[in-house]
Write an enzyme that holds these catalytic residues in place. Structure first.
Site, short mmCIF file in Angstrom:
data_model
loop_
_atom_site.label_atom_id
_atom_site.label_comp_id
_atom_site.label_asym_id
_atom_site.label_seq_id
_atom_site.Cartn_x
_atom_site.Cartn_y
_atom_site.Cartn_z
N LYS A 1 0.83 -1.20 0.00
CA LYS A 1 0.00 0.00 0.00
C LYS A 1 0.86 1.25 0.00
CE LYS A 1 -3.66 -0.33 2.41
NZ LYS A 1 -4.52 -0.54 3.59
N ARG B 1 -3.04 3.46 8.46
CA ARG B 1 -3.38 2.21 7.79
C ARG B 1 -2.19 1.27 7.75
NH1 ARG B 1 -7.98 2.95 4.29
NH2 ARG B 1 -8.69 5.11 4.24
N GLY C 1 -8.03 -6.90 5.12
CA GLY C 1 -8.84 -7.08 6.32
C GLY C 1 -8.14 -7.78 7.46
N MET D 1 -5.23 -6.87 9.05
CA MET D 1 -4.57 -5.99 10.02
C MET D 1 -5.43 -4.74 10.22
SD MET D 1 -0.59 -6.50 8.95
CE MET D 1 -0.85 -6.17 7.22
N ARG E 1 -4.01 -1.60 -5.68
CA ARG E 1 -3.26 -2.85 -5.51
C ARG E 1 -3.66 -3.78 -6.64
NH1 ARG E 1 -6.45 -4.11 0.03
NH2 ARG E 1 -8.52 -4.51 -0.83
N HIS F 1 -3.99 -42.44 1.98
CA HIS F 1 -4.35 -43.24 0.81
C HIS F 1 -5.54 -42.63 0.08
CE1 HIS F 1 -6.80 -46.49 -1.07
NE2 HIS F 1 -5.64 -46.80 -1.58
N ARG G 1 0.48 -47.37 -11.56
CA ARG G 1 0.53 -48.26 -10.40
C ARG G 1 -0.25 -49.53 -10.73
NH1 ARG G 1 -0.87 -43.05 -8.73
NH2 ARG G 1 0.48 -42.05 -7.19
N ARG H 1 5.07 -49.22 -13.08
CA ARG H 1 5.74 -49.72 -11.86
C ARG H 1 5.26 -51.13 -11.57
NH1 ARG H 1 4.58 -46.68 -6.28
NH2 ARG H 1 2.62 -47.84 -6.46
N GLU I 1 13.40 -44.42 -3.96
CA GLU I 1 12.56 -44.06 -2.82
C GLU I 1 13.14 -44.52 -1.49
OE1 GLU I 1 8.76 -45.97 -3.55
OE2 GLU I 1 9.75 -47.48 -4.77
N SER J 1 13.29 -42.61 -11.29
CA SER J 1 12.10 -41.80 -10.98
C SER J 1 12.01 -41.69 -9.46
CB SER J 1 10.84 -42.44 -11.54
OG SER J 1 9.71 -41.65 -11.23
N GLY K 1 10.46 -41.47 -6.10
CA GLY K 1 9.21 -41.67 -5.36
C GLY K 1 9.30 -40.91 -4.06
N THR K 2 8.97 -39.63 -4.13
CA THR K 2 9.27 -38.75 -2.98
C THR K 2 8.34 -38.94 -1.80
OG1 THR K 2 8.08 -37.04 -4.22
CG2 THR K 2 10.48 -36.95 -4.24
N ASN K 3 7.23 -39.66 -1.97
CA ASN K 3 6.39 -39.93 -0.79
C ASN K 3 7.14 -40.83 0.19
OD1 ASN K 3 4.37 -38.45 -2.03
ND2 ASN K 3 3.39 -40.25 -2.92
N ASP K 4 7.59 -41.98 -0.31
CA ASP K 4 8.33 -42.90 0.56
C ASP K 4 9.71 -42.34 0.92
OD1 ASP K 4 6.48 -44.89 1.03
OD2 ASP K 4 7.00 -46.02 -0.76
N CYS L 1 7.92 -38.74 -9.50
CA CYS L 1 6.53 -39.16 -9.63
C CYS L 1 5.78 -39.13 -8.30
CB CYS L 1 6.43 -40.56 -10.25
SG CYS L 1 7.19 -41.85 -9.25
N TYR M 1 11.72 -34.56 -16.17
CA TYR M 1 10.27 -34.44 -16.16
C TYR M 1 9.75 -34.45 -14.73
CZ TYR M 1 10.01 -39.48 -15.17
OH TYR M 1 10.15 -40.71 -14.59
#
Length: 915
Positions: A23, A92, A101, A103, A338, A454, A560, A616, A780, A799, A801-804, A867, A887
């Site tokens: 602002k 202000r 809204g 602050m 803004r 899941h 899967r 997989r 993974e 590839s 497997g970033t969850n595990d 993935c 990718y």
């Protein structure tokens, strides 16, 4: 004081929003480009941070404030605290990121007993003056003195009731004088001190109050909800601005406007105004505002000036602006501008049209849209006209809205779904064997689990609405009902869930279907021109594959195969395979599965042609395909009871000597059939107990299954390569990729590769063709990261497997962490983000970087992607671009988001830092 804490609007740097807030920076910039802005100055965010750290205003700040007040007096011709010609100001807030809204703001500051008299004499309008005074007392009392609104409101309501007046505008000057006197008494009673008459004391307390509001609950919650980090916005500036009044008569007005329609994106004048009113009247709905076009008839000259203001704002900022203005006695002032907040459809349309108009470049058109915003366009949304109140709320796990009849098990969901009934599947938590219920349901609701449970992961992959962790809802599958407090929801009752907000409603709420507009296609086409990362999809069916292609996917990064096994026509065969007590018996069951899997892969390859498809091999532990031990015990108990009934029925018929033909299917049920069913269930129970593991996600799963039961992986490999051969013979261009999960050593890959090599030779010899495909592994486990160089000697692609991998790196159980301590870690700053939603660049990311470098060193042309769920998250995508992956792969509905995000990653690559 060496630190410079204050800048006049004439001197402040309009580009420095970090220091001056959005602002304040815009007020400076508007002043300097010649717009008519009321004079004022900005106290910097640095002063706010110093105040919050030291619990007092920086030394010399108030002296600098007084100096700048003198400057404002000179420009305005008014005097602060002067009885004859009083200067009134607003105080202000304003941070680097707009937080509307969240602050505090104080208006009409500078009024006291003396200046009030002067204002009455100066304007000749006692009602206006007392109205300004009572507003100031209440707002100052609330913000600076901490007095609750209700303490004032009760007196306000009493005077209105006594006067027989319903609308505030009907109050006379005398009424407002009485209200002001009562308000002053409230301040004395609540604080033990009279209302401050010293205008500089008022200003001092107000500056502190606005600084304090940075750490107020509203502001903190807003920053957490919208992931506004200290690097993005830290502290609030204070803007001290000369008050101008839109309520000084019929030649005065106040209004708000957008330079384009924020609902549709149309290039047209848009906004509302009120004659003889203050700005808060427009926002509060005290009076019904008029559409801005009517100003052309009421004040034609000022409407022309407003059009000029609108055009100048947009041409200067090269962005749709949300602006506020006041007309005081025929003079137009711009109070604020803004960047306008718009829905996704409007953002996309304005981007494309502003490029066509030559206002912005393609790069700017892409960068002005937050990729996450596109999610609005890809799922059904609740009708914005909906007025129903939700009965409960859970975690918004998969966006979109869905209505349907409640069902409490996957089989019922499938039966009702096949009959054309829309259903919502309610479960305490879901398991892979519920997959057929997911296919049939419009949406999924669980009382346990987090955003990466899941249910959430599968629902996102299917593009279905899902709410997880709705702990206020007690789901009782046995009694087939759920309850929220005293409210009972029975099977067959209709509910609506909003996976974008987590809200749950009783009854059917109208929805709006998504549309993939031509403007969105154009925008994402531009994104593809700049992107380096490819965007693949995590899908398992031909239908989802075709959807992914229509959204712009250039391959499947994760298919899967267990999802295929869970379908209702295959699960009995899978169970037979698991129950088999010999390799031969297991191979017989697999032989029945083989043609089904072959057809699955052929259809998938055809749907995704000519793009790569990464399949997989089987990953989850065997017990996940079986019912739970508790369920099987219940079923065996029920079958034994039924066996007694069948026996009693036969005894009755034999005793009476009556031959009665029972209707189907009861004529097929006898003790022999029941005994067979009991024997199978008991065998399943025995196998469940045999397969029990203390921590199954770290147990007998992934490639370890392939080592123990090579015939399973061999069947899958053969079905993949046979499907590839059939496609090749039909001249359908395909690029299959076989991916091995949970690998920890190159020896595992070598073993599976030996199956592949042997089956490849057999299939090529059988079909007389040469197969083209890739063999690789999912990364993974932490050990796979440390041995990446050796793995790359066998694998042609990695590839992540970033969850595990995240679970392994943090030593977190995903569901337990999200349901117990992870929210605390995020709220207290122990962790900035949920690592299952946003890739942990400092930990998991460093393992990925090390893995990629080692893989490329061994095999320079190795293909590397991601993935895991984080593969569709824009911030995570920037890291993937940074370490030069090939990718990202995500659920089909997130593909447009990822396409825009990979373009952002390229366009912003020089600014990327791991914070």
């Amino acid at each position: 004081m060496t630190e410079k804490y204050i800048y006049s609007f004439e001197k402040g740097d309009g580009q420095n929003k970090v220091l001056l807030g959005g602002k304040g920076a815009n007020l400076c910039e508007m002043t300097q480009i010649g717009l008519n802005v009321p004079p004022g100055f900005v106290i910097t965010t640095k002063a706010c941070l110093d105040y919050l750290e030291n619990h007092q205003l920086p030394d010399g700040l108030l002296d600098e404030v007084k100096t700048h007040i003198v400057g404002v007096e000179t420009v305005s011709g008014k005097k602060f605290g002067d009885r004859q010609n009083p200067l009134l100001v607003s105080v202000r807030s304003g941070s680097a990121i707009s937080m509307p809204g969240m602050m505090d703001t104080i208006l009409n500051l500078g009024l006291n007993a003396q200046t009030l008299t002067g204002l009455v004499e100066q304007t000749g309008d006692a009602r206006f003056a007392y109205d300004a005074y009572r507003r100031f007392i209440q707002l100052f009392g609330k913000v600076a003195l901490g007095i609750e609104d209700e303490k004032f409101d009760v007196h306000f309501a009493t005077i209105k009731k006594q006067a027989g007046i319903k609308s505030d505008v009907g109050l006379s000057a005398d009424h407002l004088r009485q209200i002001s006197e009562l308000f002053l008494q409230v301040v004395l009673e609540e604080t033990g001190k009279p209302f401050p008459e010293d205008v500089y004391e008022q200003l001092n307390l107000s500056i502190k109050a606005v600084f304090h509001s940075w750490m107020g609950k509203r502001a903190v919650d807003y920053r957490r909800e919208f992931h506004i980090t200290p690097q993005m916005a830290n502290g609030t500036a204070v803007n001290v601005v000369t008050m101008v009044f839109g309520n000084m008569g019929n030649d005065s007005a106040t209004g708000v406007g957008f330079t384009r329609n924020p609902g549709t994106g149309a290039n047209e004048m848009y906004g509302e105004y009120l004659v003889n009113a203050q700005g808060e009247d427009v926002v509060a709905g005290i009076r019904t505002p008029k559409p801005v076009h009517e100003l052309a008839y009421e004040m034609p000259e000022l409407y022309k000036q407003l059009i000029e203001l609108r055009n100048k704002l947009e041409s200067h900022y090269k962005e749709v602006q949300d602006y506020e203005y006041t007309i005081e006695r025929g003079i137009l002032y711009c109070l604020q501008t803004r960047n306008g907040k718009m829905n996704a459809a409007a953002m996309v349309r304005t981007s494309v049209e502003m490029v066509a108009e030559g206002l912005i470049s393609k790069e700017k058109a892409l960068l002005r849209i937050n990729p996450e915003l596109l999610e609005q366009l890809l799922h059904p949304q609740l009708d914005p006209e909906n007025k129903e109140r939700p009965v409960a709320q859970g975690l918004p796990a998969s966006p979109g809205a869905a209505s349907g009849k409640c069902v409490f098990d996957a089989d019922t969901a499938e039966l009702m779904g096949r009959a054309g009934e829309p259903v919502i599947l309610l479960r305490e938590e879901t398991k892979p064997e519920d997959i057929h219920g997911f296919f049939a349901a419009q949406g999924i609701l669980t009382s346990r689990g987090g955003k990466t449970s899941h249910a959430a992961v599968v629902a996102r992959g299917m593009g279905k609405a899902c709410i997880a962790g709705a702990e206020d809802i007690k789901i009782d599958v046995r009694s087939r009902q759920a309850s929220v407090g005293d409210l009972h929801i029975r099977e067959g009752d209709i509910i609506t869930i909003d996976g974008s907000t987590g809200h749950i409603y009783i009854g059917k709420i109208p929805t709006i279907e998504p549309a993939f507009s031509e403007e969105l296609k154009t925008l994402l086409g531009w994104a593809d021109e700049f992107a380096e990362l490819k965007v693949h999809a995590n899908v398992d069916t031909p239908e989802r594959a075709r959807m992914a292609v229509s959204y712009g996917a250039t391959g499947i990064g994760l298919c899967r195969t267990e999802r295929m096994f869970n379908a209702s026509d295959r699960l009995p065969l899978v169970i037979d395979m698991i129950l088999a007590d010999s390799k031969e018996a297991r191979q017989d069951a697999l032989a029945k599965l083989f043609p089904i899997q072959l057809d699955d892969f052929k259809q998938l390859f055809e749907a995704m042609s000519p793009y790569p498809v990464t399949v997989r091999l089987l990953d989850p532990p065997m017990h996940e395909f079986l019912p739970s031990e508790h369920q099987l015990e219940d079923e065996i108990k029920s079958l034994n009871l039924y066996k007694v009934m069948i026996h009693g029925q036969q005894v009755t018929l034999d005793t009476l000597g009556t031959q009665i033909a029972l209707p189907g299917p009861f004529n097929l049920l006898n003790e022999e059939v029941i005994n067979k069913a009991i024997a199978k269930k008991e065998l399943m129970l025995k196998k469940v107990k045999e397969l029990y593991e203390v921590n199954p996600m770290l147990g007998h799963r992934g490639v370890r299954l392939g080592m123990s039961y090579p015939e399973i992986y061999q069947m899958q490999i053969r079905s993949i390569l046979e499907a590839a051969a059939l496609c090749a013979k039909q001249r359908i261009p395909i690029l299959p990729e076989i991916m091995v999960p949970q690998v920890i050593t190159a020896q595992e890959l070598i073993k599976v590769k030996s199956y592949v090599d042997q089956i490849q030779q057999e299939v090529e010899r059988q079909h007389g063709i040469r197969l083209e495909f890739k063999f690789g592994t999912m990364i993974e486990t932490v050990r796979a990261c440390t041995r990446a160089g050796e793995l790359a000697e066998v694998a042609e692609f990695f590839s992540f497997g970033t969850n595990d991998l995240t679970q392994a790196t943090f030593s977190f159980s995903r569901e337990d962490a999200e349901n117990k301590f992870l929210p605390l870690y995020n709220e207290t700053g122990l962790l900035e983000d949920n690592p299952f939603e946003v890739l942990d660049a400092k930990g998991v990311g460093q393992l990925m970087k090390m893995t990629a470098e080692a893989g490329h060193k061994t095999r320079p042309d190795i293909k590397i992607g991601i993935c895991g769920e984080q593969g569709g998250h824009p911030q995570s995508i920037r890291f993937c671009h940074h370490i030069k992956l090939d990718y990202v792969s995500c659920s089909a509905p997130r593909i447009p988001i990822a396409r825009l995000a990979v373009a952002h990653a390229k366009l912003l690559e020089d600014d990327y830092r791991i914070m």
